[in-house]
Design an enzyme around this catalytic site. Structure first.
Site, PDB file in Angstrom:
ATOM      1  N   GLU A 116       0.828  -1.202   0.000  1.00  0.00           N
ATOM      2  CA  GLU A 116       0.000   0.000   0.000  1.00  0.00           C
ATOM      3  C   GLU A 116       0.865   1.255   0.000  1.00  0.00           C
ATOM      4  O   GLU A 116       1.943   1.289   0.570  1.00  0.00           O
ATOM      5  CB  GLU A 116      -0.929  -0.019   1.222  1.00  0.00           C
ATOM      6  CG  GLU A 116      -1.973  -1.122   1.072  1.00  0.00           C
ATOM      7  CD  GLU A 116      -2.917  -1.240   2.252  1.00  0.00           C
ATOM      8  OE1 GLU A 116      -4.064  -1.645   2.026  1.00  0.00           O
ATOM      9  OE2 GLU A 116      -2.524  -0.935   3.387  1.00  0.00           O
ATOM     10  N   CYS A 129       3.409   8.414   1.411  1.00  0.00           N
ATOM     11  CA  CYS A 129       3.950   7.430   2.339  1.00  0.00           C
ATOM     12  C   CYS A 129       4.167   6.141   1.558  1.00  0.00           C
ATOM     13  O   CYS A 129       3.205   5.553   1.063  1.00  0.00           O
ATOM     14  CB  CYS A 129       2.955   7.237   3.476  1.00  0.00           C
ATOM     15  SG  CYS A 129       3.450   5.982   4.644  1.00  0.00           S
ATOM     16  N   CYS A 136       6.880  -7.460   6.811  1.00  0.00           N
ATOM     17  CA  CYS A 136       8.015  -6.956   7.589  1.00  0.00           C
ATOM     18  C   CYS A 136       8.587  -8.107   8.385  1.00  0.00           C
ATOM     19  O   CYS A 136       7.845  -8.948   8.875  1.00  0.00           O
ATOM     20  CB  CYS A 136       7.535  -5.842   8.538  1.00  0.00           C
ATOM     21  SG  CYS A 136       8.884  -4.951   9.352  1.00  0.00           S
ATOM     22  N   CYS A 370      -1.083   5.452   9.823  1.00  0.00           N
ATOM     23  CA  CYS A 370       0.163   4.805  10.209  1.00  0.00           C
ATOM     24  C   CYS A 370      -0.064   3.466  10.871  1.00  0.00           C
ATOM     25  O   CYS A 370      -0.809   3.374  11.833  1.00  0.00           O
ATOM     26  CB  CYS A 370       0.842   5.629  11.296  1.00  0.00           C
ATOM     27  SG  CYS A 370       2.045   6.719  10.728  1.00  0.00           S
TER      28      CYS A 370
HETATM   29  N1  SAH Z   1       9.269   0.112   9.741  1.00  0.00           N
HETATM   30  C1  SAH Z   1       9.495   1.494   9.915  1.00  0.00           C
HETATM   31  C2  SAH Z   1       8.577   2.367   9.096  1.00  0.00           C
HETATM   32  C3  SAH Z   1       7.123   1.986   9.001  1.00  0.00           C
HETATM   33  S1  SAH Z   1       6.061   2.285  10.326  1.00  0.00           S
HETATM   34  C4  SAH Z   1       9.402   1.847  11.370  1.00  0.00           C
HETATM   35  O1  SAH Z   1       8.964   1.029  12.156  1.00  0.00           O
HETATM   36  O2  SAH Z   1       9.793   2.950  11.724  1.00  0.00           O
HETATM   37  C5  SAH Z   1       5.746   4.039  10.389  1.00  0.00           C
HETATM   38  C6  SAH Z   1       5.433   4.527  11.803  1.00  0.00           C
HETATM   39  O3  SAH Z   1       4.102   4.122  12.220  1.00  0.00           O
HETATM   40  C7  SAH Z   1       6.393   3.953  12.834  1.00  0.00           C
HETATM   41  O4  SAH Z   1       6.769   4.927  13.765  1.00  0.00           O
HETATM   42  C8  SAH Z   1       5.535   2.913  13.484  1.00  0.00           C
HETATM   43  O5  SAH Z   1       6.041   2.570  14.736  1.00  0.00           O
HETATM   44  C9  SAH Z   1       4.181   3.577  13.522  1.00  0.00           C
HETATM   45  N2  SAH Z   1       3.057   2.669  13.746  1.00  0.00           N
HETATM   46  C10 SAH Z   1       2.989   1.359  13.448  1.00  0.00           C
HETATM   47  N3  SAH Z   1       1.781   0.877  13.799  1.00  0.00           N
HETATM   48  C11 SAH Z   1       1.067   1.895  14.334  1.00  0.00           C
HETATM   49  C12 SAH Z   1      -0.257   2.028  14.837  1.00  0.00           C
HETATM   50  N4  SAH Z   1      -1.089   1.004  14.842  1.00  0.00           N
HETATM   51  N5  SAH Z   1      -0.644   3.237  15.286  1.00  0.00           N
HETATM   52  C13 SAH Z   1       0.195   4.285  15.220  1.00  0.00           C
HETATM   53  N6  SAH Z   1       1.442   4.225  14.747  1.00  0.00           N
HETATM   54  C14 SAH Z   1       1.895   3.050  14.297  1.00  0.00           C
HETATM   55 FE1  SF4 Z   2       7.861  -3.404  10.760  1.00  0.00          FE
HETATM   56 FE2  SF4 Z   2       5.648  -2.241  11.714  1.00  0.00          FE
HETATM   57 FE3  SF4 Z   2       7.757  -2.582  13.311  1.00  0.00          FE
HETATM   58 FE4  SF4 Z   2       7.856  -0.765  11.337  1.00  0.00          FE
HETATM   59  S1  SF4 Z   2       6.494  -0.705  13.099  1.00  0.00           S
HETATM   60  S2  SF4 Z   2       9.441  -2.272  11.881  1.00  0.00           S
HETATM   61  S3  SF4 Z   2       6.628  -1.829   9.750  1.00  0.00           S
HETATM   62  S4  SF4 Z   2       6.534  -4.214  12.367  1.00  0.00           S
END
Ligand code: SAH
Ligand code: SF4
Length: 394
Positions: A116, A129, A136, A370
């Site tokens: 996505e 984004c 992952c 996010c």
């Molecule tokens: N894998 C990378 C980038 C993708 S996630 C990382 O973990 O940084 C992008 C952001 O969304 C990250 O800060 C992640 O921790 C946050 N995120 C993931 N799941 C979420 C959720 N359910 N609610 C809010 N933020 C979330």
């Molecule tokens: Fe992977 Fe989600 Fe953790 Fe980012 S926040 S490293 S996408 S599992």
């Protein structure tokens, strides 16, 4: 939050499957890669540099997808290119538009996998984004993507292809001779915050971002690209040196005990090691502040004591703290902190001298916020219980 207007959702008709193309895709090749491919196809070495420049502009500045339109190339040469190569971006199989204007694209890549991509319009910018992996390898317990096994890394073409398909949808390929400044564009910023851990696909992400930043193509400034990592410490210095974009880090907790549970990569590289790598980043990359992302989980990491520990930990690092109200997804094991709690937390952070914007959830009605991304069609996902037992055993 209720959507103010109905969600529009158009299912794009999927064209009949054509025989798999034998032609090499030029999208995603670096300049050196493109040069090598052109020489391989018979372009005289002496001309190669000029041809790279011309073709690069057609693809990345003008958004052209067929060789026939490349009018500054000889007809025979265009025919040769068309025989050997293609200019292909991943296919959008579904496009949803939220009541708040957020657009979510379900994108199909080779092998039938799906990722996505989300476009978020704001008054002063438009942010795309993008995803870097299908699924992952990591299993952050609050993240929907983390419930999905890693299928594979995206190729540079599939990463930059997300930018190109969004520009197609936004109708934003500049008129000939016009390349608007970053701030005037609909798509002015990129965040690597979609599915996947970008630093576990370092080369793919680096090559794609180098294409995005190339001044004769999409030409986005490195300060308009933010890479978010969960904390792959050994790759942080390389990010500064080889990409030079802004960095965001999924911090989310102020003690190793809690961070081990929320962001399990912490068991490999703990808070102290992570902070050491972050301290060195701004100087290495000559960039400004690091964004500390902090997801607000009710009664897990949202106390006043957490806020105070947070500002103490990051002291000395030029930082912005981005508080993300937890975005719920079906079966999630956490709840979003109450607004009063988020405000109290933000206040402590602010009084300590840090900007602490609370990220407004966007596109919630289409599950585009996010951490909500996950391709519904992927098989091989793990259940919560499986993840919990892996965490316990890890
Ligand atoms: N894998 C990378 C980038 C993708 S996630 C990382 O973990 O940084 C992008 C952001 O969304 C990250 O800060 C992640 O921790 C946050 N995120 C993931 N799941 C979420 C959720 N359910 N609610 C809010 N933020 C979330
Ligand atoms: Fe992977 Fe989600 Fe953790 Fe980012 S926040 S490293 S996408 S599992």
């Amino acid at each position: 939050m209720q959507p103010a207007a109905p969600i529009t959702q158009d299912l794009v008709t999927i064209p009949r499957k054509l025989p798999q193309s034998e032609r090499q895709n030029l999208v995603g090749l670096t300049r050196d890669g493109l040069r090598a491919a052109l020489i391989e196809a018979g372009t005289p070495e002496k001309q190669a540099k000029m041809r790279v420049g011309q073709i690069w502009q057609w693809i990345y500045q003008k958004g052209v997808r067929d060789f026939e339109s490349m009018t500054n190339l000889a007809k025979d040469y265009r025919a040769l290119l068309a025989e050997r190569f293609e200019i292909a971006v991943p296919e959008v199989v579904q496009r949803q538009v939220s009541a708040d204007g957020t657009r979510k694209y379900l994108v199909r890549i080779a092998g039938g996998h799906e990722v996505e991509t989300v476009y978020i319009p704001e008054t002063d910018r438009g942010t795309l984004c993008i995803s870097s992996q299908v699924g992952c390898t990591l299993t952050c317990s609050f993240c929907h993507t983390g419930t999905q096994k890693l299928v594979r890394n995206l190729t540079p073409g599939e990463i930059i292809g997300q930018v190109m398909l969004a520009r197609d949808d936004l109708g934003e390929w500049p008129e000939p001779g016009r390349n608007p400044k970053n701030e005037q564009r609909l798509l002015s910023n990129i965040v690597l915050m979609g599915m996947g851990e970008p630093l576990y696909n370092f080369d793919g992400v680096r090559d794609a971002m180098q294409i995005a930043m190339d001044g004769e193509g999409i030409s986005l400034s490195r300060r308009r690209i933010t890479l978010s990592t969960s904390g792959v410490v050994p790759e942080i210095a390389r990010t500064a040196e080889e990409i030079g974009c802004l960095l965001a880090v999924s911090f989310h907790a102020t003690t190793d005990e809690v961070r081990d549970k929320l962001v399990p990569i912490n068991k490999r590289w703990n808070i102290t090691e992570l902070l050491d790598a972050l301290r060195a980043y701004p100087k290495l990359s000559n960039s400004e502040r690091i964004t500390f992302e902090y997801v607000m989980l009710k009664d897990v990491n949202d106390s006043d004591a957490d806020a105070r520990r947070l500002v103490k930990l990051i002291r000395g690092i030029p930082a912005k703290i981005n508080l993300i109200p937890f975005n719920e997804w079906p079966g999630a094991p956490y709840e979003r902190s109450d607004w009063e709690r988020i405000e109290a937390f933000a206040d402590i952070v602010y009084k300590a001298g840090y900007a602490s914007p609370v990220r407004t959830p966007r596109g919630e009605d289409i599950m585009a916020a996010c951490g909500q991304l996950k391709s519904a069609t992927e098989r091989g996902r793990r259940s919560r219980a499986q993840i919990a037992s892996e965490l316990g055993g890890g």
